[in-house]
Design a protein around this motif. Structure first.
Motif, short mmCIF file in Angstrom:
data_model
loop_
_atom_site.label_atom_id
_atom_site.label_comp_id
_atom_site.label_asym_id
_atom_site.label_seq_id
_atom_site.Cartn_x
_atom_site.Cartn_y
_atom_site.Cartn_z
N ILE A 182 60.19 -30.38 -35.55
CA ILE A 182 58.82 -30.90 -35.70
C ILE A 182 58.19 -31.05 -34.32
O ILE A 182 58.79 -31.66 -33.42
CB ILE A 182 58.82 -32.27 -36.43
N PRO A 208 52.94 -39.77 -38.95
CA PRO A 208 51.97 -38.69 -39.15
C PRO A 208 50.52 -39.19 -39.24
O PRO A 208 49.59 -38.40 -39.13
CB PRO A 208 52.39 -38.06 -40.48
N PHE A 213 51.66 -34.09 -36.49
CA PHE A 213 52.98 -33.50 -36.78
C PHE A 213 52.74 -32.06 -37.17
O PHE A 213 51.99 -31.79 -38.13
CB PHE A 213 53.64 -34.22 -37.95
N ASP A 229 51.93 -32.80 -42.67
CA ASP A 229 51.73 -33.72 -43.79
C ASP A 229 50.42 -33.49 -44.55
O ASP A 229 50.37 -33.64 -45.77
CB ASP A 229 51.79 -35.18 -43.30
N CYS A 267 59.01 -35.45 -43.71
CA CYS A 267 58.84 -36.00 -42.34
C CYS A 267 59.88 -37.09 -42.11
O CYS A 267 60.58 -37.11 -41.10
CB CYS A 267 57.45 -36.60 -42.17
#
Ligand SMILES: CCOC(=O)Cn1cc(-c2ncnc(N)c2C#N)cn1
Length: 277
Positions: A182, A208, A213, A229, A267
């Motif tokens: 990430i 996020p 992200f 996201d 995430c």
């Protein structure tokens, strides 16, 4: 318990000497809060913040009093925090150039007064992360301020400490996330001062909602990056010919809600290495 602030995706309550930060399941795209909740978003991002607070404790103390001592209705998505004298600076670290930072760079070749190399483009990685503070605008968009403006506002020692902490926290977060595939392109941190003068990390950290992200395997400088996201909601909302991106916005279809929830779970699981229960 008194509501002291209601933001786009979060409420802040006063409870005695403490504050309770309550994360909602609301999602905001293009600065508009959409009317359809993303189930568990508030819990997932709260637990991610708590995970980061713990792992950053060697760098900076934080405002967390308890994640358990909160009203049952908010279990898992609220944090009891100690009340600080908040410093009026949005402490932003950027490792990549995008958004308002890119706009500023294209105008001036600088961001928050920091000169950047020529030839950078959308999503370029910066030679090293940059501290690009903004004001906490009451209305509308925050404004970039230079380091010197920060120093003249809160003192040179405190400004220096905020820059050092912001860059160290971002670097720790970006390195950790990069090992998990990430890219954390940038992040916004907020700090307060404890009664004894100590600078304390407040707000949320490396989520996020406070950071960009991006999936690392899709990173392509020169074009806008997909948000890990929010991309499903963004792509869906851009197909709506009849929404002018003003509130309240249309209801999000179930499949987009579920796909977005799955991204928040992803995430959390990729960053923490723990499965979401
Ligand atoms: C008008 C803007 O209001 C807010 O942003 C509300 N808010 C207050 C805080 C906070 N105030 C003290 N101490 C803290 N630990 C925190 C935190 N986090 C955060 N948001």
């Amino acid at each position: 318990m008194e509501l002291v602030h209601s933001g786009k995706v979060r409420e802040v309550y006063a409870d005695g000497d403490d504050l309770i930060l309550v994360a909602s399941d609301r999602v905001s795209v293009y600065d508009v809060v959409l009317p359809t909740p993303i189930p568990d978003k508030g819990r997932i991002l709260t637990q991610l913040s708590l995970w980061w607070f713990e792992r950053l404790a060697d760098i900076v103390p934080n405002h967390v009093v308890s994640a358990a001592d909160v009203p049952a209705e908010w279990a898992g998505r609220a944090i009891r925090c100690r009340r600080l004298e908040m410093l009026p600076v949005e402490c932003i670290a950027r490792g990549y150039l995008t958004g308002l930072g890119l706009q500023e760079y294209r105008k001036n070749g600088t961001v928050s007064g920091v000169a950047l190399p020529d030839g950078l483009t959308e999503a370029s990685q910066l030679p090293e992360p940059v501290f690009t503070p903004t004001t906490k605008a009451a209305e509308g968009h925050d404004e970039f301020i230079t380091y010197d403006e920060v120093a003249s506002g809160i003192g040179a020692d405190t400004a220096d400490r905020l820059r050092e902490l912001t860059l160290r926290i971002y670097s720790r977060g970006a390195e950790t996330a990069a090992e998990r595939g990430i890219v954390i392109a940038d992040t916004k941190l907020e700090f307060g001062r404890a009664p004894d003068g100590t600078i304390v990390l407040a707000d949320e950290v490396l989520t996020p909602d406070s950071s960009r992200f991006w999936p690392a395997d899709q990173w392509r400088p020169g074009q806008p990056q997909n948000s890990l996201d929010k991309q499903f909601v963004r792509d869906w909302s851009s197909t709506l010919a009849d929404w002018d991106r003003t509130p309240p916005g249309p209801r999000i279809p179930d499949d987009i809600v579920e796909a977005t929830r799955a991204r928040y779970v992803e995430c959390y699981e990729r960053i923490t290495g723990e499965s979401w229960r």
